[in-house]
Design a protein around this motif. Structure first.
Motif, mmCIF file in Angstrom:
data_model
loop_
_atom_site.group_PDB
_atom_site.id
_atom_site.type_symbol
_atom_site.label_atom_id
_atom_site.label_comp_id
_atom_site.label_asym_id
_atom_site.label_seq_id
_atom_site.Cartn_x
_atom_site.Cartn_y
_atom_site.Cartn_z
ATOM 1 N N UNK A 127 0.843 -1.188 0.000
ATOM 2 C CA UNK A 127 0.000 0.000 0.000
ATOM 3 C C UNK A 127 0.880 1.240 0.000
ATOM 4 N N UNK A 128 0.327 2.335 -0.486
ATOM 5 C CA UNK A 128 1.106 3.563 -0.569
ATOM 6 C C UNK A 128 1.283 4.215 0.785
ATOM 7 N N UNK A 129 0.279 4.099 1.624
ATOM 8 C CA UNK A 129 0.335 4.778 2.912
ATOM 9 C C UNK A 129 -0.135 3.821 3.982
ATOM 10 N N UNK A 146 4.759 -1.196 3.042
ATOM 11 C CA UNK A 146 4.450 0.086 2.418
ATOM 12 C C UNK A 146 5.271 0.201 1.140
ATOM 13 N N UNK A 147 4.669 0.743 0.099
ATOM 14 C CA UNK A 147 5.412 0.942 -1.158
ATOM 15 C C UNK A 147 6.575 1.901 -0.891
ATOM 16 N N UNK A 148 7.666 1.770 -1.614
ATOM 17 C CA UNK A 148 7.866 0.902 -2.769
ATOM 18 C C UNK A 148 8.323 -0.498 -2.391
ATOM 19 N N UNK A 149 7.995 -1.454 -3.263
ATOM 20 C CA UNK A 149 8.510 -2.795 -3.115
ATOM 21 C C UNK A 149 10.008 -2.744 -3.381
ATOM 22 N N UNK A 150 10.807 -3.220 -2.458
ATOM 23 C CA UNK A 150 12.256 -3.119 -2.634
ATOM 24 C C UNK A 150 12.927 -4.460 -2.334
ATOM 25 N N UNK A 182 17.612 2.506 -7.184
ATOM 26 C CA UNK A 182 17.183 1.150 -7.523
ATOM 27 C C UNK A 182 16.704 1.085 -8.966
ATOM 28 N N UNK A 202 6.507 7.199 -4.800
ATOM 29 C CA UNK A 202 7.470 6.493 -3.953
ATOM 30 C C UNK A 202 8.190 5.406 -4.743
ATOM 31 N N UNK A 203 7.516 4.832 -5.718
ATOM 32 C CA UNK A 203 8.123 3.756 -6.500
ATOM 33 C C UNK A 203 9.248 4.229 -7.409
#
Lengths: 156, 156
Positions: free
Chosen positions: A117-119, A138-142, B32, B90-91
């Protein structure tokens, strides 16, 4: 820690980018080699996020499919397509991520589900976990979140 | 003394990136993105960022349109738009835009139309600044490649 302002010296500017965080990110992106062919479904209504999440997975050799709404995700799973991992956004068009997750779990699907989710707040986290995701981020997926999950799925 | 064209342009890229990081415009997530770029997809970063620009401009237009409605009541829809912009920002590492979205969401959660309009102005300004700077970055990078430099990720 943010990079320092350039000193005008070419070598030190280069050092800012080659030390520390950049090297670590590069390491995380290359440190995993999967033994098995893993598959993942990315469910995200935002094109930028969906493209990036799929690219990140593919950089690890994961085969991916992407859909942009919850209804199509449920339909795809209901059609019998199997995935090792489903990455699903909480807020989706047509059918939201919470309901889509519940429906997927109600079908008896036990694969790893990662809710994004963004937030994030505690209530969002609890709701998504209660709906059936295994992990909530929480985004971003890393890579720092993804690599341990991929290792686990790969049996490493 | 600075070296050849590509070296000078590489220093320009590093300098601009350092500035954007130092000012909080970008964060490590942008690194990234760069790491996902390779020889098979040499324009990956600019392509993904252009997707982000296209989607973001739609979201910003919709947000302004929703807020200008005479009888504004669809704060839920506004929240969904903000959430999407927050996630995509954020991504790609657009830290400042993402942070303004947090403030926007807070105003929207309170059904505060005046607050929303105020934050939207800030958001539109910061988004434009980001877009201009990233275009500048990609232009310099393109010049560097044409001058014989190696593309992303920058190697030693």
């Amino acid at each position: 820690m943010a990079p320092t302002l350039p000193s005008g010296d070419q070598a030190s500017d280069q050092d800012n980018w080659d030390n520390g965080r950049l090297a670590r990110k590069r390491q995380l992106l290359t440190e995993i080699v999967l033994r098995n062919r893993l598959t993942a479904l990315v469910v995200d209504g935002d094109t930028t996020c969906r493209v990036l999440e799929q690219l990140l997975l593919r950089s690890y050799g994961v085969q991916t499919q992407g859909v942009d709404n919850g209804r199509d995700a449920v339909a795809l799973i209901a059609s019998g397509v199997k995935f090792n991992l489903i990455i699903i956004d909480m807020i989706l068009p047509v059918l939201n991520g919470l309901e889509a997750t519940r429906q997927i779990r109600d079908m008896g699907v036990h694969c790893k589900m990662l809710g994004v989710t963004a937030c994030s707040g505690e209530s969002e986290r609890q709701a998504f976990l209660a709906a059936g995701v295994d992990v909530f981020i929480e985004k971003p997926l890393d890579p720092e979140h993804l690599v341990p999950i991929l290792r686990e799925l790969d049996g490493q | 003394m600075l070296g050849s064209g590509p070296d000078r342009l590489r220093a320009d890229v590093n300098r601009l990136l350092a500035f954007l990081f130092h000012q909080g415009i970008l964060d490590e997530q942008f690194l990234q993105l760069q790491q996902l770029q390779d020889e098979s997809s040499p324009n990956f970063v600019s392509q993904v960022v252009n997707i982000y620009f296209q989607e973001s401009e739609k979201l910003l237009r919709n947000l302004r349109s929703l807020l200008m409605e005479r009888k504004l009541s669809d704060y839920k829809n506004i929240g969904i738009h903000i959430n999407q912009l927050m996630g995509s920002s954020s991504s790609i590492g657009a830290k400042r835009v993402r942070n303004v979205c947090v403030a926007f969401r807070a105003a929207s959660d309170q059904n505060n139309r005046t607050g929303c309009l105020r934050v939207l102005e800030v958001l539109e300004h910061d988004y434009c600044f980001l877009k201009n700077k990233l275009h500048e970055l990609f232009q310099i990078e393109q010049q560097r490649i044409l001058a014989g430099g190696v593309g992303y990720p920058m190697q030693n």
